[in-house]
Motif scaffolding. Structure first.
Motif, mmCIF file in Angstrom:
data_model
loop_
_atom_site.group_PDB
_atom_site.id
_atom_site.type_symbol
_atom_site.label_atom_id
_atom_site.label_comp_id
_atom_site.label_asym_id
_atom_site.label_seq_id
_atom_site.Cartn_x
_atom_site.Cartn_y
_atom_site.Cartn_z
ATOM 1 N N LEU A 1 0.837 -1.205 0.000
ATOM 2 C CA LEU A 1 0.000 0.000 0.000
ATOM 3 C C LEU A 1 0.872 1.255 0.000
ATOM 4 C CD1 LEU A 1 -2.770 -0.990 2.592
ATOM 5 C CD2 LEU A 1 -2.906 -1.020 0.095
ATOM 6 N N LEU A 2 1.993 1.199 0.713
ATOM 7 C CA LEU A 2 2.904 2.337 0.730
ATOM 8 C C LEU A 2 3.551 2.532 -0.639
ATOM 9 C CD1 LEU A 2 4.415 4.547 2.276
ATOM 10 C CD2 LEU A 2 6.140 2.836 2.884
ATOM 11 N N ALA A 3 3.856 1.419 -1.314
ATOM 12 C CA ALA A 3 4.470 1.519 -2.639
ATOM 13 C C ALA A 3 3.567 2.262 -3.615
ATOM 14 C CB ALA A 3 4.793 0.126 -3.175
ATOM 15 N N ASN A 4 2.251 2.140 -3.432
ATOM 16 C CA ASN A 4 1.281 2.850 -4.277
ATOM 17 C C ASN A 4 0.805 4.160 -3.645
ATOM 18 O OD1 ASN A 4 1.207 0.949 -6.406
ATOM 19 N ND2 ASN A 4 -0.173 -0.360 -5.221
ATOM 20 N N TYR A 5 1.438 4.555 -2.541
ATOM 21 C CA TYR A 5 1.101 5.793 -1.838
ATOM 22 C C TYR A 5 -0.379 5.854 -1.443
ATOM 23 C CZ TYR A 5 5.677 7.887 -2.366
ATOM 24 O OH TYR A 5 7.021 8.164 -2.256
ATOM 25 N N GLU A 6 -0.932 4.702 -1.067
ATOM 26 C CA GLU A 6 -2.309 4.669 -0.565
ATOM 27 C C GLU A 6 -2.260 4.904 0.945
ATOM 28 O OE1 GLU A 6 -4.991 1.715 -2.391
ATOM 29 O OE2 GLU A 6 -3.214 0.971 -3.437
ATOM 30 N N VAL A 7 -1.901 6.110 1.316
ATOM 31 C CA VAL A 7 -1.641 6.444 2.711
ATOM 32 C C VAL A 7 -2.906 6.355 3.558
ATOM 33 C CG1 VAL A 7 -0.801 8.244 4.272
ATOM 34 C CG2 VAL A 7 0.293 7.892 2.048
ATOM 35 N N ASP A 8 -4.032 6.825 3.045
ATOM 36 C CA ASP A 8 -5.276 6.790 3.825
ATOM 37 C C ASP A 8 -5.680 5.360 4.145
ATOM 38 O OD1 ASP A 8 -5.448 9.548 3.836
ATOM 39 O OD2 ASP A 8 -6.603 9.626 1.976
ATOM 40 N N LYS A 9 -5.578 4.486 3.159
ATOM 41 C CA LYS A 9 -5.935 3.081 3.370
ATOM 42 C C LYS A 9 -4.985 2.434 4.368
ATOM 43 C CE LYS A 9 -7.170 -1.056 0.725
ATOM 44 N NZ LYS A 9 -7.264 -1.636 -0.649
ATOM 45 N N LEU A 10 -3.708 2.766 4.258
ATOM 46 C CA LEU A 10 -2.708 2.229 5.183
ATOM 47 C C LEU A 10 -2.972 2.725 6.596
ATOM 48 C CD1 LEU A 10 -0.090 0.549 5.376
ATOM 49 C CD2 LEU A 10 1.191 2.613 4.842
ATOM 50 N N ALA A 11 -3.372 3.984 6.725
ATOM 51 C CA ALA A 11 -3.663 4.555 8.047
ATOM 52 C C ALA A 11 -4.838 3.842 8.699
ATOM 53 C CB ALA A 11 -3.935 6.055 7.914
ATOM 54 N N ARG A 12 -5.892 3.563 7.905
ATOM 55 C CA ARG A 12 -7.059 2.872 8.450
ATOM 56 C C ARG A 12 -6.700 1.466 8.914
ATOM 57 N NH1 ARG A 12 -9.554 5.375 3.969
ATOM 58 N NH2 ARG A 12 -9.448 3.414 2.775
ATOM 59 N N LYS A 13 -5.887 0.765 8.148
ATOM 60 C CA LYS A 13 -5.514 -0.613 8.512
ATOM 61 C C LYS A 13 -4.693 -0.650 9.802
ATOM 62 C CE LYS A 13 -5.590 -3.387 4.295
ATOM 63 N NZ LYS A 13 -6.266 -4.533 4.939
ATOM 64 N N CYS A 14 -3.852 0.364 9.995
ATOM 65 C CA CYS A 14 -2.954 0.352 11.150
ATOM 66 C C CYS A 14 -3.490 1.157 12.338
ATOM 67 C CB CYS A 14 -1.582 0.889 10.740
ATOM 68 S SG CYS A 14 -0.762 -0.138 9.483
ATOM 69 N N GLY A 15 -4.696 1.702 12.199
ATOM 70 C CA GLY A 15 -5.324 2.409 13.315
ATOM 71 C C GLY A 15 -4.651 3.703 13.679
ATOM 72 N N CYS A 16 -4.261 4.472 12.674
ATOM 73 C CA CYS A 16 -3.649 5.775 12.940
ATOM 74 C C CYS A 16 -4.073 6.759 11.850
ATOM 75 C CB CYS A 16 -2.120 5.668 13.009
ATOM 76 S SG CYS A 16 -1.347 5.037 11.497
ATOM 77 N N ASP A 17 -3.693 8.010 12.007
ATOM 78 C CA ASP A 17 -4.032 8.993 10.994
ATOM 79 C C ASP A 17 -2.875 9.148 10.008
ATOM 80 O OD1 ASP A 17 -2.120 10.331 12.453
ATOM 81 O OD2 ASP A 17 -3.522 11.766 13.346
ATOM 82 N N ARG A 18 -3.044 10.041 9.025
ATOM 83 C CA ARG A 18 -2.006 10.242 8.022
ATOM 84 C C ARG A 18 -0.700 10.722 8.652
ATOM 85 N NH1 ARG A 18 -3.423 10.859 2.648
ATOM 86 N NH2 ARG A 18 -1.799 12.451 2.373
ATOM 87 N N GLY A 19 -0.828 11.564 9.673
ATOM 88 C CA GLY A 19 0.375 12.039 10.356
ATOM 89 C C GLY A 19 1.150 10.895 10.994
ATOM 90 N N GLY A 20 0.402 9.911 11.538
ATOM 91 C CA GLY A 20 1.056 8.748 12.141
ATOM 92 C C GLY A 20 1.801 7.920 11.118
ATOM 93 N N VAL A 21 1.217 7.787 9.923
ATOM 94 C CA VAL A 21 1.887 7.056 8.851
ATOM 95 C C VAL A 21 3.180 7.759 8.449
ATOM 96 C CG1 VAL A 21 1.708 6.343 6.439
ATOM 97 C CG2 VAL A 21 -0.230 6.010 7.975
ATOM 98 N N ILE A 22 3.118 9.080 8.359
ATOM 99 C CA ILE A 22 4.311 9.846 7.995
ATOM 100 C C ILE A 22 5.402 9.668 9.049
ATOM 101 C CG2 ILE A 22 5.249 12.128 7.499
ATOM 102 C CD1 ILE A 22 3.339 11.023 5.384
ATOM 103 N N GLU A 23 5.024 9.623 10.323
ATOM 104 C CA GLU A 23 6.005 9.421 11.393
ATOM 105 C C GLU A 23 6.669 8.058 11.280
ATOM 106 O OE1 GLU A 23 4.244 10.010 15.176
ATOM 107 O OE2 GLU A 23 3.785 12.132 14.859
ATOM 108 N N ILE A 24 5.872 7.033 10.955
ATOM 109 C CA ILE A 24 6.448 5.694 10.793
ATOM 110 C C ILE A 24 7.409 5.667 9.612
ATOM 111 C CG2 ILE A 24 5.917 3.289 10.241
ATOM 112 C CD1 ILE A 24 3.293 3.602 11.759
#
Length: 460
Positions: free
Chosen positions: A198-221
């Motif tokens: 999902l990250l390879a396709n920059y599907e950040v919103d979908k990745l955030a929902r799966k991991c239980g965080c917001d977009r900012g949390g994904v960026i931090e990871i």
């Protein structure tokens, strides 16, 4: 049935390529690095050949490279120690330990059972230079007549070796091993690693929902993972990357035109020691000795001629390229014209195969930078209903420029790129834009939109 002998006269044609002709073709096609290696081999086997390399390939600018064994030559000094007997600085360097040697050293003190050492040896020998183990465990199990769980058990031990992350089977496992060793593997990061596609396709919103965080949390990871090493084995790869050096130099001259020259600083020189030839010719006792020294003279003479012919052919071809692509050197890549090997071959009176070899692995340095000679050859692309044409490279450069100028709220689709090109007088099909975009490894507009959004969040 009676058999009898008869004589018949017939004509036939056959193509015979001499060793000298093969050498001529080979030398023309070689780049500077490969040419130097070939000349070193020739100098090693031919006592009449002196090869003088440029500064980058010799210990001093005026030193002639010689085989280490000079005993065949008559001594001109009473000294018993020659300069070649003194070790160079390179000879005193510490021994470089490869990744595999490093892993085998750790395996020797880790595995005590003979069968485990055999498995470890097979696994380590299968680990690639970047540190990954991409071979199937089942395949190794079948080869060694053992079970897959036993293979995975030994692999698990190897994954504890340094450098951390070695032996991983994919990027997610490599990062997971490093995070585990640091004590930083949280449930959210673990979920993140399980969904890397999902990250390879920059599907950040979908990745955030799966991991239980917001977009900012994904960026931090993402920022956290950037501190890890995605290719742990590369730190053992200390081989220097060969630099591309210009064979041709193009300069502006005073007449507002271009001057094309060979880069003489890059050209090796093959010199024939005729005095030594005369000396050993006089002292040759047997027919085989005389034949050997005669063959050496012929080989050295032919090699010197081939080097000169190579240089002149490259200069001739490069000069014609500069003439036909003058607009590129004046205005840039957008003005690159369609050009084929046939065009150059007909202009300079050479065969197309000769032109192809002359541009292979060769580079030209101009006010536009360092460029491969192959860069100037590009297919013709119709740009309108008329007969006007532009090079495919110029079109690709325009597409790249349009995409680089995109902003987050205005990402161009392939149809949008077609419209922009049309405004600039280039009318091409959408499928051509898509083909060129994929050739340049540029993602689709949908992915680029997600990239822009992610970048804007990261900056904020």
């Amino acid at each position: 049935m009676q058999l009898q002998a008869t004589q018949n006269l017939s004509q036939s044609q056959s193509l015979k390529i001499t060793a000298q002709a093969i050498q001529s073709v080979k030398i023309l096609q070689l780049g500077s690095q490969e040419l130097n290696e070939l000349l070193r081999d020739e100098a090693e086997s031919n006592p009449l050949l002196d090869v003088q390399f440029p500064d980058a390939h010799s210990r001093s600018s005026d030193e002639k490279w010689r085989p280490a064994d000079t005993s065949a030559r008559p001594s001109t000094s009473g000294d018993n120690i020659s300069a070649t007997d003194i070790p160079s600085i390179a000879d005193t360097h510490a021994h470089h330990v490869s990744l595999r040697e490093h892993l085998h050293q750790q395996a020797a003190i880790t595995f005590h059972k003979k069968h485990d050492r055999t498995i470890a040896f097979e696994i380590i020998e299968s680990i690639e230079p970047d540190g990954y183990f991409r071979r199937s465990a089942i395949e190794i199990a079948d080869t060694l007549k053992t079970s897959e769980p036993r293979i995975l058990q030994v692999l698990g031990k190897i994954q504890e070796f340094s450098p951390c992350g070695v032996g991983a089977r994919d990027l997610a496992e490599c990062l997971r091993l490093q995070l585990t060793e640091r004590g930083e593997l949280t449930p959210k990061i673990s979920c993140f690693l399980e969904n890397l596609p999902l990250l390879a396709n920059y599907e950040v919103d979908k990745l955030a929902r799966k991991c239980g965080c917001d977009r900012g949390g994904v960026i931090e990871i993402i920022e956290h993972l950037k501190r890890l090493n995605p290719a742990p084995g590369r730190q053992f790869d200390t081989s220097p990357t060969p630099l591309a050096m210009p064979d041709i130099i193009v300069r502006y001259d005073t007449a507002d035109d271009f001057k094309v020259e060979l880069n003489t600083d890059l050209l090796p020189k093959a010199l024939i020691d005729r005095d030594y030839y005369a000396l050993i010719r006089r002292h040759s006792q047997t027919r085989s000795d005389r034949k050997f020294i005669t063959d050496c003279m012929k080989s050295a003479t032919w090699l010197a001629k081939n080097l000169d012919r190579r240089a002149q052919t490259i200069l001739q071809v490069a000069s014609e390229i500069v003439i036909q692509q003058r607009d590129f050197f004046v205005h840039g890549a957008d003005h690159l014209k369609p050009l084929s090997l046939k065009d150059i071959a007909e202009s300079v009176g050479l065969h197309q195969s000769t032109v192809s070899r002359a541009i292979a692995n060769k580079y030209i340095l101009s006010p536009r930078g360092l460029t491969s000679l192959k860069f100037f050859f590009s297919e013709a692309v119709p740009v309108s209903q008329t007969r006007a044409q532009v090079s495919g490279e110029a079109v690709r450069n325009k597409i790249k420029g349009l995409i680089e100028a995109e902003i987050a709220g205005a990402v161009l689709s392939d149809d949008g790129i077609v419209e922009e090109l049309s405004r600039n007088g280039i009318n091409i099909a959408r499928r051509t834009v898509t083909k060129y975009r994929k050739m340049m490894r540029i993602p689709s507009s949908a992915v680029r939109k997600r990239i822009k959004r992610t970048q804007s969040v990261s900056i904020a």
